[in-house]
Design a protein around this motif. Structure first.
Motif, PDB file in Angstrom:
ATOM      1  N   HIS A  93       0.824  -1.215   0.000  1.00 28.85           N
ATOM      2  CA  HIS A  93       0.000   0.000   0.000  1.00 28.85           C
ATOM      3  C   HIS A  93       0.858   1.266   0.000  1.00 28.85           C
ATOM      4  O   HIS A  93       0.543   2.250  -0.686  1.00 28.85           O
ATOM      5  CB  HIS A  93      -0.932   0.003   1.217  1.00 28.85           C
ATOM      6  N   LYS A  94       1.927   1.250   0.730  1.00 26.25           N
ATOM      7  CA  LYS A  94       2.802   2.417   0.793  1.00 26.25           C
ATOM      8  C   LYS A  94       3.422   2.701  -0.568  1.00 26.25           C
ATOM      9  O   LYS A  94       3.500   3.868  -1.016  1.00 26.25           O
ATOM     10  CB  LYS A  94       3.905   2.193   1.834  1.00 26.25           C
ATOM     11  N   ALA A  95       3.866   1.646  -1.251  1.00 28.61           N
ATOM     12  CA  ALA A  95       4.467   1.809  -2.584  1.00 28.61           C
ATOM     13  C   ALA A  95       3.428   2.300  -3.590  1.00 28.61           C
ATOM     14  O   ALA A  95       3.721   3.136  -4.460  1.00 28.61           O
ATOM     15  CB  ALA A  95       5.066   0.489  -3.042  1.00 28.61           C
ATOM     16  N   ILE A  96       2.195   1.777  -3.489  1.00 25.66           N
ATOM     17  CA  ILE A  96       1.130   2.201  -4.404  1.00 25.66           C
ATOM     18  C   ILE A  96       0.828   3.688  -4.229  1.00 25.66           C
ATOM     19  O   ILE A  96       0.716   4.454  -5.208  1.00 25.66           O
ATOM     20  CB  ILE A  96      -0.139   1.348  -4.180  1.00 25.66           C
ATOM     21  N   GLU A  97       0.700   4.114  -2.990  1.00 31.25           N
ATOM     22  CA  GLU A  97       0.391   5.532  -2.721  1.00 31.25           C
ATOM     23  C   GLU A  97       1.503   6.434  -3.229  1.00 31.25           C
ATOM     24  O   GLU A  97       1.254   7.479  -3.862  1.00 31.25           O
ATOM     25  CB  GLU A  97       0.184   5.734  -1.220  1.00 31.25           C
ATOM     26  N   SER A  98       2.742   6.050  -2.976  1.00 31.21           N
ATOM     27  CA  SER A  98       3.881   6.877  -3.389  1.00 31.21           C
ATOM     28  C   SER A  98       3.978   6.952  -4.912  1.00 31.21           C
ATOM     29  O   SER A  98       4.170   8.029  -5.501  1.00 31.21           O
ATOM     30  CB  SER A  98       5.169   6.289  -2.805  1.00 31.21           C
ATOM     31  N   ALA A  99       3.814   5.801  -5.580  1.00 30.86           N
ATOM     32  CA  ALA A  99       3.908   5.747  -7.043  1.00 30.86           C
ATOM     33  C   ALA A  99       2.756   6.507  -7.688  1.00 30.86           C
ATOM     34  O   ALA A  99       2.936   7.194  -8.708  1.00 30.86           O
ATOM     35  CB  ALA A  99       3.908   4.296  -7.508  1.00 30.86           C
TER      36      ALA A  99
ATOM     37  N   MET B  56       0.510  12.378 -15.738  1.00 29.60           N
ATOM     38  CA  MET B  56      -0.034  11.163 -16.357  1.00 29.60           C
ATOM     39  C   MET B  56      -1.552  11.097 -16.146  1.00 29.60           C
ATOM     40  O   MET B  56      -2.079  11.666 -15.190  1.00 29.60           O
ATOM     41  CB  MET B  56       0.606   9.898 -15.761  1.00 29.60           C
ATOM     42  N   THR B  57      -2.195  10.372 -17.045  1.00 29.85           N
ATOM     43  CA  THR B  57      -3.627  10.167 -16.866  1.00 29.85           C
ATOM     44  C   THR B  57      -3.858   9.224 -15.677  1.00 29.85           C
ATOM     45  O   THR B  57      -2.952   8.495 -15.241  1.00 29.85           O
ATOM     46  CB  THR B  57      -4.244   9.532 -18.118  1.00 29.85           C
ATOM     47  N   SER B  58      -5.076   9.230 -15.187  1.00 28.90           N
ATOM     48  CA  SER B  58      -5.382   8.407 -14.002  1.00 28.90           C
ATOM     49  C   SER B  58      -5.208   6.917 -14.282  1.00 28.90           C
ATOM     50  O   SER B  58      -4.725   6.161 -13.432  1.00 28.90           O
ATOM     51  CB  SER B  58      -6.812   8.684 -13.529  1.00 28.90           C
ATOM     52  N   ASN B  59      -5.585   6.460 -15.497  1.00 30.46           N
ATOM     53  CA  ASN B  59      -5.431   5.034 -15.820  1.00 30.46           C
ATOM     54  C   ASN B  59      -3.971   4.624 -15.880  1.00 30.46           C
ATOM     55  O   ASN B  59      -3.571   3.579 -15.355  1.00 30.46           O
ATOM     56  CB  ASN B  59      -6.092   4.729 -17.167  1.00 30.46           C
ATOM     57  N   GLU B  60      -3.158   5.465 -16.516  1.00 27.55           N
ATOM     58  CA  GLU B  60      -1.727   5.153 -16.595  1.00 27.55           C
ATOM     59  C   GLU B  60      -1.098   5.190 -15.211  1.00 27.55           C
ATOM     60  O   GLU B  60      -0.236   4.363 -14.874  1.00 27.55           O
ATOM     61  CB  GLU B  60      -1.041   6.151 -17.518  1.00 27.55           C
ATOM     62  N   ALA B  61      -1.500   6.191 -14.390  1.00 30.71           N
ATOM     63  CA  ALA B  61      -0.966   6.299 -13.026  1.00 30.71           C
ATOM     64  C   ALA B  61      -1.341   5.071 -12.195  1.00 30.71           C
ATOM     65  O   ALA B  61      -0.527   4.544 -11.413  1.00 30.71           O
ATOM     66  CB  ALA B  61      -1.488   7.573 -12.367  1.00 30.71           C
ATOM     67  N   ALA B  62      -2.582   4.581 -12.382  1.00 30.89           N
ATOM     68  CA  ALA B  62      -3.034   3.407 -11.619  1.00 30.89           C
ATOM     69  C   ALA B  62      -2.227   2.165 -12.004  1.00 30.89           C
ATOM     70  O   ALA B  62      -1.809   1.372 -11.149  1.00 30.89           O
ATOM     71  CB  ALA B  62      -4.513   3.167 -11.861  1.00 30.89           C
ATOM     72  N   LYS B  63      -1.994   1.965 -13.313  1.00 34.23           N
ATOM     73  CA  LYS B  63      -1.208   0.815 -13.764  1.00 34.23           C
ATOM     74  C   LYS B  63       0.202   0.865 -13.218  1.00 34.23           C
ATOM     75  O   LYS B  63       0.754  -0.144 -12.760  1.00 34.23           O
ATOM     76  CB  LYS B  63      -1.171   0.778 -15.286  1.00 34.23           C
ATOM     77  N   LEU B  64       0.796   2.072 -13.271  1.00 34.06           N
ATOM     78  CA  LEU B  64       2.163   2.242 -12.762  1.00 34.06           C
ATOM     79  C   LEU B  64       2.212   1.969 -11.262  1.00 34.06           C
ATOM     80  O   LEU B  64       3.146   1.330 -10.755  1.00 34.06           O
ATOM     81  CB  LEU B  64       2.659   3.647 -13.077  1.00 34.06           C
TER      82      LEU B  64
ATOM     83  N   GLN C 195       0.171   0.036  -9.498  1.00 33.33           N
ATOM     84  CA  GLN C 195       0.006  -1.402  -9.237  1.00 33.33           C
ATOM     85  C   GLN C 195       1.308  -2.159  -9.431  1.00 33.33           C
ATOM     86  O   GLN C 195       1.658  -3.050  -8.645  1.00 33.33           O
ATOM     87  CB  GLN C 195      -1.067  -1.971 -10.171  1.00 33.33           C
ATOM     88  N   LYS C 196       2.037  -1.813 -10.497  1.00 31.06           N
ATOM     89  CA  LYS C 196       3.336  -2.444 -10.721  1.00 31.06           C
ATOM     90  C   LYS C 196       4.303  -2.147  -9.591  1.00 31.06           C
ATOM     91  O   LYS C 196       5.035  -3.033  -9.121  1.00 31.06           O
ATOM     92  CB  LYS C 196       3.923  -1.962 -12.044  1.00 31.06           C
ATOM     93  N   ALA C 197       4.296  -0.889  -9.141  1.00 24.95           N
ATOM     94  CA  ALA C 197       5.194  -0.511  -8.037  1.00 24.95           C
ATOM     95  C   ALA C 197       4.805  -1.234  -6.758  1.00 24.95           C
ATOM     96  O   ALA C 197       5.669  -1.678  -5.970  1.00 24.95           O
ATOM     97  CB  ALA C 197       5.146   1.002  -7.832  1.00 24.95           C
ATOM     98  N   GLY C 198       3.484  -1.389  -6.527  1.00 24.82           N
ATOM     99  CA  GLY C 198       3.013  -2.107  -5.327  1.00 24.82           C
ATOM    100  C   GLY C 198       3.420  -3.567  -5.345  1.00 24.82           C
ATOM    101  O   GLY C 198       3.859  -4.122  -4.334  1.00 24.82           O
ATOM    102  N   ALA C 199       3.277  -4.191  -6.510  1.00 22.58           N
ATOM    103  CA  ALA C 199       3.646  -5.606  -6.632  1.00 22.58           C
ATOM    104  C   ALA C 199       5.141  -5.800  -6.418  1.00 22.58           C
ATOM    105  O   ALA C 199       5.586  -6.750  -5.763  1.00 22.58           O
ATOM    106  CB  ALA C 199       3.244  -6.120  -8.007  1.00 22.58           C
TER     107      ALA C 199
END
Length: 799
Positions: free
Chosen positions: A632-638, A647-655, A657-661
């Motif tokens: 969660h911390k990585a997702i929020e920061s990314a 970035m658009t919201s969709n691109e930001a969300a994908k990025l 999720q990758k950072a969170g994983a």
């Protein structure tokens, strides 16, 4: 007569005393006066020239006091060893009852009724009318007559001799319930009876608890009987258990005697553990206890069992050097050893030597030789020994005919074998299950399953018990003839009769279907066998390879990976259980006593289980929470960085999720999924030590828990995420710990085998065995040297 004494009427038939012998007349008044004054020396002098029966009849016909007659019986039995029949005893009992005498025993006062019932039970026991004795004992309890230990002990002894162990237990329990104080002899009789049928735990409970409760210490006979029971019926690890009893015996300051060591030597010899038997033999020599013939026979038998015939012959010479003369049991062991090695010439020489030593061959001697010659196809020689045993007056047994019939069946001479069955009946011998199994197998091998079916039906008609071999032999005959429907019907009949098909049964059916090219059906039977938890053996794999795969059919086993894992666990579990039985409770895993069922006892088990699993769950939850927090911390920061870069919201969300994983993966690596497993492992290690287990047990169990928790958590996380990890790690922890305990028990069993050798197994393989288990080359039961005073003699002193 007292109305309650009517129970004696059906029990004691007043059998007539044999007709009066003619003899000189007595001065009955003189005899009666001497008996009344108990002048036994004068009685002996006065009656020494008279016939016992004649005097008894004259005293009886004179209408003398029955108490005086009882005194005369006691005197004649004690001083002249005269015997009297059961009818006379009962007649005297009736007279005593009608006299309504009150007799005393110490401080207790027994009415004549109780004395009569005690005498009645004793008379039945002495004459081996055990069931009538038990009935009289039962009726005595119902009508409130007091029994004494002097009447109960002979009844227990007689019941034990006849193998009526259920009645032994009944009489013993009733004695305790009626507060008939047992003595050491009572307990020894009960222990012997229980050990005789393999009820070893009950026998040990008598020694440990019952004798202690009554304040009676076990003696060397008590322990010898218990050791003998464990050595004969203790299953895997029986000798280890026998040695444990010996250790307990010494701790209680009871010194073993020669009989103790003989029992152990015999047990080790039958287990083919000659080093251990030799060690016990050396103990006899060190304690200056002279070895006897039985001691040497046991060692010779053991050496013959492992094929060390030269050493056995050397020990025979050493035995003679000790001044001990070999007996027929010694020769039987040697002949059996040479027969197993097919050294028939040497076996024949030993047989001839029996006569030269002034000994007579026994039925076991002849059975051994007949069996050996029959297996070698030398039926004429076997017949020669059969005639020899008849000429010497040695009666053949069912086992004799079984061995001879088996030899004829091997040669396909079924009609001659069937004639022997008729001859058995003519000799008054009853064919047993082994006899019929041999014949059924013989007919099936000759392709005559209909005749085998007739014998099968004859077994049922004679109420002989059917075993797996009976069904499998006939089933094999049907399969070889291609009659698969009859084979399946027989299997259904087998299951209905309470016999669960074993691996050999399925092997026969699979092979039968494969031979008929019904490969799908054969594959279905293979799957069915696995579903029932049966483990394929080498024969199964051979059938699959030669009858199915060579025909281009590859068996498809459902859930093969799961089945393989389950089968592996089952095999490990069975092996571990056998090893636990072999090494004994004291040296097997201790912490495994706490099972999953203890968690539901709503008491200390539930509390302990809750605390233990709660701590493990909390530890696993900490690890899972750590990973989720990092994600969660990585997702929020990314997400914040991506949005700040436009970035658009969709691109930001994908990025994000990758950072969170990526962060979660890194957190998992940092935690290495090892926090929970380590705590679980440490807990199980401590639990093993707490329950009295060895450090090795704790380490092995802890290791199993460590890997189980890790693997279970990993698989659960892969499928169901955080929830899957928690469930998988908990289940993995329990399964891993159990596997660790099973591994520990298997290792203990292997260590035992290295030290003491492989114990004798009683399991029956697929190959038919025609060996009768009732033939033994060496046998000895521990004898109780304590004497039991005659109850009638006791009664004589009361009056």
């Amino acid at each position: 007569m007292h109305p309650r004494l009517q129970i004696l009427r059906p029990l004691c038939s007043l059998a007539c005393v044999p007709g009066k012998p003619t003899s000189e007349k007595l001065h009955l008044a003189v005899v009666s006066d001497l008996l009344a004054k108990q002048r036994w020396s004068e009685v002996r002098t006065y009656l020494k020239d008279f016939n016992f029966g004649s005097v008894l009849h004259q005293v009886w016909d004179s209408g003398a006091d029955p108490v005086l007659i009882l005194r005369y019986l006691n005197c004649s039995h004690r001083d002249f060893n005269d015997e009297y029949d059961l009818g006379l005893t009962f007649k005297l009992l009736g007279s005593l009852a009608e006299a309504k005498r009150s007799l005393s025993l110490g401080r207790s006062h027994f009415g004549a009724n109780s004395v009569v019932v005690n005498l009645l039970v004793l008379a039945y026991a002495k004459n081996l009318k055990t069931q009538l004795g038990v009935e009289a004992f039962r009726k005595a309890g119902e009508y409130g007559f007091r029994m004494t230990v002097f009447a109960c002990n002979p009844l227990l002894r007689a019941l034990g001799k006849e193998g009526e162990v259920g009645s032994v237990e009944y009489v013993y329990r009733e004695m305790i319930r009626r507060r008939i104080k047992p003595n050491l002899y009572t307990f020894n009789m009960v222990i012997r009876g229980l050990c005789k049928v393999g009820k070893l735990e009950e026998a040990k409970d008598v020694v440990v608890n019952d004798m202690k409760a009554w304040g009676i210490l076990p003696n060397v006979v008590s322990y010898n009987t218990l050791i003998d029971g464990y050595c004969k019926f203790g299953g895997l690890g029986r000798m280890y258990k026998g040695e444990a009893i010996l250790k307990e015996m010494k701790e209680n300051s009871i010194q073993p005697n020669k009989c103790t060591y003989n029992i152990l030597i015999s047990g080790f010899g039958k287990d083919e553990n000659i080093p251990a038997a030799t060690k016990v033999f050396d103990s006899i020599v060190k304690q200056e206890l002279k070895p006897d013939v039985f001691t040497c026979c046991s060692l010779i038998n053991g050496l013959c069992c492992i094929g060390e015939l030269d050493k056995a012959c050397d020990f025979l010479e050493e035995m003679c050097g000790l001044g001990l003369k070999p007996n027929v049991i010694t020769y039987n062991a040697l002949i059996n050893g040479f027969c197993k090695k097919k050294m028939m010439k040497r076996a024949r020489e030993l047989f001839d030597d029996i006569g030269r030593q002034g000994l007579e061959p026994s039925v076991i001697t002849y059975n051994t030789l007949i069996d050996a010659y029959s297996k070698d196809g030398m039926m004429e020689e076997a017949f020669e020994f059969y005639n020899s045993m008849l000429e010497r007056g040695v009666s053949p047994t069912t086992s004799t005919f079984n061995r001879w019939i088996a030899g004829l069946c091997r040669q396909g001479k079924m009609e001659m074998a069937l004639k022997l069955l008729v001859e058995m009946d003519g000799n008054g011998l009853r064919a047993d299950r082994i006899t019929y199994n041999i014949l059924i197998d013989g007919y099936c091998k000759e392709g005559e399953s209909r005749k085998a079916q007739k014998l099968f039906n004859e077994m049922i008609k004679k109420r002989l018990s059917l075993n797996h071999l009976t069904y499998n032999f006939l089933m094999d005959g049907y399969c070889k003839e291609g009659n698969l429907s009859a084979a399946l019907n027989l299997r259904a009949r087998m299951e209905k009769g309470g016999k669960r098909p074993n691996v050999a049964t399925y092997n026969l059916l699979i092979k039968g279907y494969a031979k008929k090219d019904k490969l799908e059906d054969a594959n279905g039977l293979l799957n069915e066998m696995l579903e029932k938890g049966l483990v394929p053996n080498q024969t199964t794999y051979k059938i699959v390879k030669e009858e199915m795969m060579k025909k281009g059919f590859v068996p498809h086993v459902d859930w093969i990976q799961v089945a393989a894992f389950v089968i592996g666990i089952i095999v490990l579990s069975i092996t571990a259980e056998k090893c636990r039985q072999m090494v004994g409770e004291e040296h097997s895993s201790q912490s495994g006593k706490f099972t999953i069922m203890n968690c539901f006892d709503m008491s200390s088990g539930t509390l302990a289980c809750g605390v233990k699993e709660g701590v493990k769950l909390y530890a696993n939850n900490i690890r899972s929470a750590h990973v989720e927090a990092a994600r969660h911390k990585a997702i929020e920061s990314a997400l914040a960085d991506a949005l700040s870069q436009g970035m658009t919201s969709n691109e930001a969300a994908k990025l994000a999720q990758k950072a969170g994983a990526k962060a979660a993966k890194l957190a998992k690596r940092q935690a290495k999924r090892i926090i929970g497993p380590i705590i679980s492992s440490g807990w199980d290690f401590s639990e093993a030590i707490y329950y009295g287990g060895a450090v090795t047990e704790g380490i092995v169990r802890g290791t199993g828990t460590l890997f189980g928790t890790y693997a279970g958590g990993f698989l659960g996380d892969q499928r169901l995420g955080r929830f899957g990890y928690l469930v998988g790690s908990q289940l993995g922890s329990w399964v891993g710990g159990r596997i660790g305990l099973m591994v520990y028990d298997v290792v203990s069993g292997v260590n035992y085998i290295i030290r003491f050798g492989i114990p004798e197994s009683s399991e029956v393989g697929e190959a038919p065995s025609y060996e009768s288990s009732d033939d033994s080359y060496v046998s000895e039961a521990p004898t109780d040297t304590s004497s039991e005073d005659s109850y009638i003699s006791q009664l004589g002193s009361w009056v």
